[in-house]
Design a protein around this motif. Structure first.
Motif, PDB file in Angstrom:
ATOM      1  N   HIS A 240     -24.107  83.134  13.772  1.00 21.10           N
ATOM      2  CA  HIS A 240     -22.737  82.766  12.755  1.00 21.10           C
ATOM      3  C   HIS A 240     -21.907  81.924  13.410  1.00 21.10           C
ATOM      4  O   HIS A 240     -21.373  80.994  12.877  1.00 21.10           O
ATOM      5  CB  HIS A 240     -22.376  84.312  12.421  1.00 21.10           C
ATOM      6  CG  HIS A 240     -21.169  84.218  11.589  1.00 21.10           C
ATOM      7  ND1 HIS A 240     -20.978  84.253  10.162  1.00 21.10           N
ATOM      8  CD2 HIS A 240     -19.671  83.832  11.993  1.00 21.10           C
ATOM      9  CE1 HIS A 240     -19.539  83.924   9.756  1.00 21.10           C
ATOM     10  NE2 HIS A 240     -18.927  83.869  10.816  1.00 21.10           N
TER      11      HIS A 240
ATOM     12  N   HIS B  99     -21.067  78.287  12.288  1.00 21.34           N
ATOM     13  CA  HIS B  99     -19.186  77.968  11.792  1.00 21.34           C
ATOM     14  C   HIS B  99     -18.470  77.443  12.664  1.00 21.34           C
ATOM     15  O   HIS B  99     -17.315  77.274  12.348  1.00 21.34           O
ATOM     16  CB  HIS B  99     -18.974  79.655  11.613  1.00 21.34           C
ATOM     17  CG  HIS B  99     -19.430  80.186  10.287  1.00 21.34           C
ATOM     18  ND1 HIS B  99     -20.806  80.647  10.282  1.00 21.34           N
ATOM     19  CD2 HIS B  99     -18.871  80.485   8.956  1.00 21.34           C
ATOM     20  CE1 HIS B  99     -20.952  81.017   8.834  1.00 21.34           C
ATOM     21  NE2 HIS B  99     -19.831  80.888   8.220  1.00 21.34           N
TER      22      HIS B  99
ATOM     23  N   ASP C 286     -15.795  89.323   7.480  1.00 19.68           N
ATOM     24  CA  ASP C 286     -15.578  88.098   6.928  1.00 19.68           C
ATOM     25  C   ASP C 286     -16.464  86.843   7.295  1.00 19.68           C
ATOM     26  O   ASP C 286     -16.765  86.359   8.414  1.00 19.68           O
ATOM     27  CB  ASP C 286     -14.159  87.610   7.292  1.00 19.68           C
ATOM     28  CG  ASP C 286     -13.816  86.375   6.995  1.00 19.68           C
ATOM     29  OD1 ASP C 286     -14.503  85.803   6.180  1.00 19.68           O
ATOM     30  OD2 ASP C 286     -12.571  85.719   7.127  1.00 19.68           O
ATOM     31  N   ARG C 287     -17.305  86.540   6.249  1.00 18.47           N
ATOM     32  CA  ARG C 287     -18.322  85.806   6.383  1.00 18.47           C
ATOM     33  C   ARG C 287     -17.846  84.331   6.612  1.00 18.47           C
ATOM     34  O   ARG C 287     -18.738  83.443   7.138  1.00 18.47           O
ATOM     35  CB  ARG C 287     -19.096  85.815   5.176  1.00 18.47           C
ATOM     36  CG  ARG C 287     -20.173  87.018   4.991  1.00 18.47           C
ATOM     37  CD  ARG C 287     -20.909  86.966   3.811  1.00 18.47           C
ATOM     38  NE  ARG C 287     -21.771  88.242   3.889  1.00 18.47           N
ATOM     39  CZ  ARG C 287     -23.224  88.214   4.077  1.00 18.47           C
ATOM     40  NH1 ARG C 287     -23.542  87.230   4.462  1.00 18.47           N
ATOM     41  NH2 ARG C 287     -23.738  89.333   4.295  1.00 18.47           N
ATOM     42  N   LYS C 288     -16.728  84.098   6.199  1.00 21.41           N
ATOM     43  CA  LYS C 288     -16.207  82.572   6.531  1.00 21.41           C
ATOM     44  C   LYS C 288     -15.556  82.336   7.994  1.00 21.41           C
ATOM     45  O   LYS C 288     -15.181  81.553   8.518  1.00 21.41           O
ATOM     46  CB  LYS C 288     -15.335  82.139   5.630  1.00 21.41           C
ATOM     47  CG  LYS C 288     -16.015  81.942   4.188  1.00 21.41           C
ATOM     48  CD  LYS C 288     -15.378  81.638   2.988  1.00 21.41           C
ATOM     49  CE  LYS C 288     -15.927  81.538   1.598  1.00 21.41           C
ATOM     50  NZ  LYS C 288     -14.959  81.634   0.403  1.00 21.41           N
ATOM     51  N   ALA C 289     -15.502  83.806   8.833  1.00 19.73           N
ATOM     52  CA  ALA C 289     -14.637  83.639  10.019  1.00 19.73           C
ATOM     53  C   ALA C 289     -15.237  82.573  10.935  1.00 19.73           C
ATOM     54  O   ALA C 289     -16.327  82.550  11.077  1.00 19.73           O
ATOM     55  CB  ALA C 289     -14.377  84.964  10.370  1.00 19.73           C
TER      56      ALA C 289
END
Lengths: 243, 243
Positions: free
Chosen positions: A154, A158, B52-55
């Motif tokens: 992740h 990201h 939070d998957r966008k973190a």
């Protein structure tokens, strides 16, 4: 002046995270305990520093680094201190804190993998506790390992600066340590690790890129790179490799 | 703006090291997961941040601290970041690195004490592995515990600024964490800990001084201080308390 790295001479252990950083940066360093006693090095030289009764800032245990007059123990503290000198961390305070947080999490994974083999304590051989070790290995391989590696996947996917690195747009000691962690996990639990890595392509790519960095590749081929062994942080017990 | 501390609401765990620092400094903070869900706090608020998957910089696990836009996990990284703002570390780079090294060693002791109870992994109850736990507790109490506490005694008695503090001439988060470590060890292994502490008077004095600092004393009397419990980092099992 060359850095002095002090660590047990026959195992990678946590010293390997520091050694990789020094090697990847091309920094001059002496691996003191692996040197010759005739030239004032070797394990006795390390023990003299470790057992110095007058020392004001004595490390608790190896690995520790001597940087001029400063002696620093704890691999995460050593790397946090060294990284700006080695240009192995981005400059902003936020990046330094984030890199350190990743390093501490890598150390947590390594500690959990190690404890899997030694649930009864490091002084016992594995023959003394196979049922406990198997249960713990199952829990590690089926729950903790996937959860940790997905977290690394992740954060690398990201990274706003791109998935070539864990932090910002440059190589950091966290990338090197993740490489070492994956090497160790592949040695310890080859099947379980391969199964999880099949679902985390970005950290596999990162691992492979680190392995081909010219200085890292040269180091890995050299005799300076100790092999994994049954005394190190990562140990291989096929009977505990649970897919 | 108040700091946001995120940690499991019913246990001290590693969050307690951070909470003690915030309390000792009199810093404004919100203990988010212990707040009311009606006001947007509670465990769901913590889980939202954690999952939070966008973190971009997600912590792996609690405790973590939100300091404005910055979210930081790993108690040693949180304290290293917070300490200059809270004036809980001396200013020089050498002192910051040394304080961090002590904190990481305190975390190692806490992890070893915890693993003593849970050699089969945290998901098992202690009834499932009494023989392993007893062997590990014996090794911890007779070898590791004295070695660690003697190291703390050494560094506090060799502090050039005097033995009132671990680092330099001022209170640091390492002093607070050592206080917490000793509290935890006394709870976990009361007899074994008392036996070692009888030979380490300087850290006993440091512990007692920290307990009487006005803000710390007020905090310890308050409901904000969670009791030790069987879910925390330190757990009490009298049958493992080996002198």
């Amino acid at each position: 002046m060359a850095y002095e790295l002090h660590h047990w001479p026959t195992l990678q252990g946590h010293g390997e995270f520091v050694r990789l950083a020094l090697e990847a940066a091309g920094a001059p360093y002496i691996d003191v305990a692996r040197g010759s006693e005739l030239s004032g090095q070797g394990v006795p030289a390390m023990m003299r520093l470790l057992q110095d009764r007058k020392a004001v800032l004595p490390p608790f245990a190896p690995p520790f680094l001597k940087d001029g007059d400063l002696v620093i123990g704890q691999s995460a503290a050593i790397l946090h201190h060294l990284a700006p000198q080695l240009k192995l961390v981005a400059r902003s305070e936020q990046s330094r804190v984030w890199t350190q947080q990743i390093q501490l999490t890598i150390a947590d994974v390594a500690a959990e993998a190690h404890d899997t083999h030694h649930p009864g304590g490091d002084h016992l051989s594995r023959e003394e506790h196979p049922p406990e070790a198997l249960r713990r290995a199952q829990a590690f391989c089926s729950e903790r390992l996937p959860r940790y590696l997905k977290w690394f996947e992740h954060i690398v996917t990201h990274n706003p600066a791109g998935s070539r690195h864990l932090v910002a747009g440059k190589l950091s000691y966290a990338d090197l340590s993740l490489f070492q962690l994956i090497e160790g996990l592949k040695y310890t639990f080859p099947k379980a690790t391969a199964s999880v890595l099949a679902r985390t392509p970005a950290i596999v790519q990162l691992h492979d890129r680190v392995a081909t960095l010219p200085r890292v590749a040269a180091y890995l081929r050299s005799e300076r790179r100790l092999p994994f062994s049954e005394q190190g942080a990562f140990r291989c017990h096929p009977e505990l490799d649970v897919q």
